[in-house]
Write an enzyme that holds these catalytic residues in place. Structure first.
Site, PDB file in Angstrom:
ATOM      1  N   ASP A 108      -1.742   5.433  -5.451  1.00 32.65           N
ATOM      2  CA  ASP A 108      -2.069   4.507  -4.368  1.00 32.65           C
ATOM      3  C   ASP A 108      -2.260   3.079  -4.873  1.00 32.65           C
ATOM      4  O   ASP A 108      -3.297   2.737  -5.446  1.00 32.65           O
ATOM      5  CB  ASP A 108      -3.352   5.007  -3.683  1.00 32.65           C
ATOM      6  CG  ASP A 108      -3.713   4.190  -2.457  1.00 32.65           C
ATOM      7  OD1 ASP A 108      -3.007   3.227  -2.132  1.00 32.65           O
ATOM      8  OD2 ASP A 108      -4.735   4.541  -1.805  1.00 32.65           O
ATOM      9  N   ASP A 138       0.814  -1.207   0.000  1.00 32.80           N
ATOM     10  CA  ASP A 138       0.000   0.000   0.000  1.00 32.80           C
ATOM     11  C   ASP A 138       0.853   1.265   0.000  1.00 32.80           C
ATOM     12  O   ASP A 138       1.442   1.623   1.021  1.00 32.80           O
ATOM     13  CB  ASP A 138      -0.916  -0.009   1.227  1.00 32.80           C
ATOM     14  CG  ASP A 138      -1.908   1.135   1.240  1.00 32.80           C
ATOM     15  OD1 ASP A 138      -2.112   1.763   0.177  1.00 32.80           O
ATOM     16  OD2 ASP A 138      -2.480   1.404   2.313  1.00 32.80           O
TER      17      ASP A 138
END
Length: 459
Positions: A339, A163
């Protein structure tokens, strides 16, 4: 078809080349021996999309404070050391890339922005971790890989989500409501629980426990006394996932732990050859995705690397200048987080509406939440995002989320609109975009993100 464009074709058809049938292909561009095979378009998975929409509101709940620079952790000076520029430059040559088959950015990069990949000699100072693509229907939901915990001969390997939109590492330890594999901390002689509280909200839910530290490793790269959350509670969202935890790779300025990330420690302890990591994400394939720490895998790129400056060392934040839709400009002046932990693309309702207004036949999805828009399934809209002044194509295969309903002639688009106040001045660029681009996250030169067209576009 222009070599500077991603392949375009209606979703009623599947583009197959002779290469896909097992015959050789000359060059990277699709062969002229093309077969069009009619296929059925899957139905839009509303449950998955709505779950992520809810999760995004949690994960980025304090985004306006982050953009404003409020309550941030001070980054270690070592992460701004000028020597990092030299390390990064040493991992790149000054010769423009010869991988020109799919140069998908239509901007003309300068000699400083275009670099070719080269093979690093110090293999021990970089590590490539294989990632698994969790696929739900026709959606590449999230990507996860193994991380080793414990300073033992055989450290325990746990699967964690990769992440770049958060900055904490956490795994379950003595968690009563955790359904997935937990860390057996009592088997590690170097595990220490600090007793300090650890609580954080992620895109997939929330977790809580205490802050601990132990030896953490990816491949040959290890950090002693790496801080992480030893969580004793997870929301039910995580128990639906085939993973144990999450590793955050954004800047530690937003870390709930207040501690440097695993990759930042690798940089500061001189354990990687280059101060960047790079990510390749597959499309519709469970295996094949990778993250390379301290280097890159040049077999995953098929074109030049273009650098976009980071404008906020919080998320991997770049300037979003707007979009080009069907040849028409849609203006925008936003902070955009790159992201890997988010599936789709999220913009304010106003900006999303402007994008769909330039697609013939598109508009708000009649049968779904106002956040979603539809467009004719038999169309092939061209969409590119303007990041840092450069133009990057979005692949229709990733933009089309499926039919609005069974038998519908309209399909749901992967650019999602959110409340204007929540998304004011902000955008989230997720895997829908990154599946076309090999992405490089570099702490040097003031911090920057590099994008090179990846091998998905040559298939």
């Amino acid at each position: 078809m222009s070599a500077t464009m991603l392949p375009r074709f209606p979703f009623f058809f599947l583009l197959l080349t002779v290469g896909a049938l097992g015959f050789p292909i000359d060059g990277i561009a699709p062969s002229i021996s093309t077969v069009l095979v009619e296929i059925n378009i899957p139905i839009f998975n509303q449950q998955v999309a709505m779950a992520e929409l809810k999760a995004i509101k949690l994960k980025y709940g304090n985004v306006q404070d982050v953009i404003a620079g409020k309550n941030l952790v001070v980054l270690p000076d070592a992460l701004s050391d000028p020597k990092l520029d030299g390390l990064s430059d040493a991992a790149l040559t000054d010769t423009p890339s010869s991988l020109s088959g799919f140069a998908l950015s239509k901007s003309a990069p300068t000699s400083q922005q275009v670099k070719s990949f080269f093979a690093m000699n110090a293999a021990a100072q970089s590590a490539t971790d294989p990632l698994t693509d969790e696929i739900v229907g026709n959606i590449d939901l999230q990507y996860y890989g193994p991380v080793g915990f414990g300073n033992e001969t055989h450290p325990q390997q746990l699967s964690v989500i990769i992440d770049t939109g958060s900055a904490d590492l956490w795994i379950p330890v003595g968690c009563g409501d955790c359904a997935n594999t937990q860390y057996e901390a009592n088997a590690s002689s170097t595990y220490t629980d600090t007793g300090n509280s650890f609580n954080v909200t992620y895109g997939s839910g929330n977790v809580g426990g205490t802050l601990a530290h132990d030896t953490i490793g990816v491949g040959s790269l290890k950090i002693d006394k790496q801080y992480f959350g030893a969580v004793t509670h997870v929301s039910s969202d995580f128990n639906d996932d085939p993973i144990s935890g999450l590793i955050g790779l954004s800047f530690s300025s937003i870390a709930a732990s207040g501690e440097p990330t695993f990759f930042e420690n690798l940089i500061m302890q001189d354990k990687v050859s280059a101060p960047f990591f790079s990510v390749y994400l597959t499309r519709g394939k469970a295996n094949g995705s990778t993250i390379t720490l301290g280097g890159f895998d040049m077999s995953k790129a098929v074109g030049p690397l273009i650098w976009v400056p980071v404008i906020s060392k919080t998320y991997w934040t770049v300037q979003f200048n707007g979009a080009v839709v069907e040849g028409r400009n849609v203006t925008g002046d936003l902070h955009a987080a790159i992201d890997t932990g988010t599936t789709l693309i999220y913009l304010s309702q106003a900006v999303a509406s402007s994008i769909y207004a330039n697609i013939p036949g598109a508009g708000p999805a009649a049968n779904y939440d106002s956040n979603f828009f539809s467009f004719p399934c038999n169309s092939s809209p061209t969409i590119s995002l303007l990041l840092g002044g450069h133009d990057f194509d979005l692949n229709l295969q990733d933009f089309n989320l499926g039919q609005e309903a069974d038998g519908s002639k309209n399909c749901i688009g992967g650019i999602v609109g959110m409340d204007d106040a929540f998304m004011e001045g902000f955008a989230i660029i997720g895997d829908e975009f990154l599946k076309s681009w090999y992405s490089v996250y570099d702490y040097s030169h003031g911090a920057r993100v590099g994008f090179a067209p990846n091998i998905n576009n040559a298939q």
